[in-house]
Design an enzyme around this catalytic site. Sequence first.
Site, mmCIF file in Angstrom:
data_model
loop_
_atom_site.group_PDB
_atom_site.id
_atom_site.type_symbol
_atom_site.label_atom_id
_atom_site.label_comp_id
_atom_site.label_asym_id
_atom_site.label_seq_id
_atom_site.Cartn_x
_atom_site.Cartn_y
_atom_site.Cartn_z
ATOM 1 N N TYR A 192 0.820 -1.218 0.000
ATOM 2 C CA TYR A 192 0.000 0.000 0.000
ATOM 3 C C TYR A 192 0.852 1.266 0.000
ATOM 4 O O TYR A 192 2.060 1.216 0.165
ATOM 5 C CB TYR A 192 -1.050 -0.001 1.093
ATOM 6 C CG TYR A 192 -0.646 -0.091 2.542
ATOM 7 C CD1 TYR A 192 0.658 0.008 2.981
ATOM 8 C CD2 TYR A 192 -1.641 -0.291 3.507
ATOM 9 C CE1 TYR A 192 0.981 -0.069 4.322
ATOM 10 C CE2 TYR A 192 -1.328 -0.370 4.857
ATOM 11 C CZ TYR A 192 -0.011 -0.258 5.259
ATOM 12 O OH TYR A 192 0.290 -0.335 6.594
ATOM 13 N N GLU A 193 0.170 2.386 -0.227
ATOM 14 C CA GLU A 193 0.815 3.696 -0.428
ATOM 15 C C GLU A 193 1.775 3.681 -1.611
ATOM 16 O O GLU A 193 2.814 4.322 -1.600
ATOM 17 C CB GLU A 193 1.545 4.166 0.845
ATOM 18 C CG GLU A 193 0.698 4.201 2.093
ATOM 19 C CD GLU A 193 -0.626 4.915 1.895
ATOM 20 O OE1 GLU A 193 -0.738 5.753 0.982
ATOM 21 O OE2 GLU A 193 -1.570 4.611 2.647
ATOM 22 N N GLY A 194 1.413 2.966 -2.640
ATOM 23 C CA GLY A 194 2.259 2.815 -3.820
ATOM 24 C C GLY A 194 3.149 1.603 -3.633
ATOM 25 O O GLY A 194 3.994 1.578 -2.734
#
Length: 585
Positions: free
Chosen positions: A431-433
């Site tokens: 997550y978060e890229g």
Amino acid sequence: MQFVLHELLNVEAELKSMPKHADLDADTINQVLEEAGKFCSEVVFPLNQSGDREGCTYEGNGVVKTPAGFRQAYRQYIEAGWPALGCDPEFGGQGLPAFVNNALYEMLNSANQAWTMYPGLSHGAYECLHEHGTPEQKSTYLPKLVSGEWTGTMCLTEPHCGTDLGILRTKAEPNPDGSFALTGMKIFISSGEHDMAENIVHLVLARLPGAPMGTKGISLFIVPKFVPDSNGAVGERNTIKCGSIEHKMGIHGNATCVMNLDGARGWLVGEANKGLNAMFVMMNAARLGVGMQGLGLTEVAYQNSLVYAKERLQMRALTGPKAPEKAADPIIVHPDVRRMLLTQKAYAEAGRAFTYWAALNIDKELSHADEATRREAADFVALLTPVIKAFLTDNAFEGTNLAMQIYGGHGFISEWGMEQYVRDARINMIYEGTNSIQALDLLGRKILGDMGAKLKRFGKLVSDFVEQEGVKPEMQEFINPLADIGEKVQKLTMEIGMKAMQNPDEVGAAAVPYLRTVGHLVFSYFWARMARVALDRADSGDAFYTAKLATARFYFARLLPETAATIRAARAGAKPMMDYDEALF
């Protein structure tokens, strides 16, 4: 932590150049972190395994219940003032530097990553609104976020788009009163609904009517769970609701929600169609925060592994019994167990030095008296944010897996806790890229995007240290490999840049091994610096410095050589992947 803050980074002296922090001293910093440690170990840590077992519960009609004890722990958290630690005094914050808040979050993440995500995302929402909110939005929302009475989220992902936000579909139609009606669905929203705070402030990306296609047509909106009334208190229930929660591999104590917006009232943050620029404040804060999740898990996995390795009896040392009075020797006598322990330790200690230095640079960017220093610090943070997110979370997954391996069969059993750390660590790479996206960001945007200017700036830090210490015999074992990896990164960057001019796929093919190579350059720099400090204290007789030097030697001997493989992989280019016919898969 005190070694990094005071002996490596000398933060008290650094703060003298930041007018708003100039009076802060080392004793105060230490006292704050000592109390933070007590809170983390006594209040949050005991809920880690129970929260994982119980998980969050969707009770229907948009209602989510967090695990037993979570709500009470959060109440203690806000009563003690922890949410306000690094926030602006104008809105009720304590105004302490970012690096102090960063250290708090390392301990929180070691104690309970799933619980920590609730206040962590709230702090990101605070930072976004502090920078881009209108005066009215700030006065309405920031005091509540700073106090912790209200929490925050970031609502980006939709069922058909994750990282590719340019194709999101959530719509925002203007209302006569200046607000907007938002309609759409967001998924994977961490902390999207819960029972820990009286209100939740959602920051939502959506499209205005007639907005350009792609990322240039995205706007950012505040969409509160309860619309504040004229006094700023909780008012009417908004039409943004949790439709369900995801059943996940890890972080069970954090509610990962599907959020449905049905004409929900929202207010524009910043300029129309420039929402991604505003949201990047929160996204970058979240990426740094995820790096701290990786560091926290690496550290707690090491602490548990070390205790177990000293107590667990299995076989005899190859060189003869080390505990002849016992039925077998503790497993810490075996070389491969030491390899695993030292890998965890080396990654945790370098990660701490790196992230605390990065947080200090955030403070310099925001508060330093000298404009050139502020610009330089901003470049360091921009360049290395993807490295913090990806390198530290990759290392954390390795470190938690090593903990499970050290525990043997017990590591695979839930009651011992190691398999939870593995499951929790795995999300941090996604997550978060995803870490692949972070690698593309590093190589494509941050390095090739400015012809290597930011990388050269960091490279100068390295070369200056090499020049300063390279003539000292006691530093040769650390300086020579640091200089070597510095030269190799420079050559590799130029080579990939030349190839990419002919074929952009070369960036995508090289990015992941390239990021790991740069990660090791950064860790080599900080290990060499830590070795310098430890050598200067060697006559003190303190075993701490002896251990620091020994860990540095292990890092350079056993972990840095990974770059021989990553450099070769990055150089292999796109051809072995892209020339493979799709029909053959």
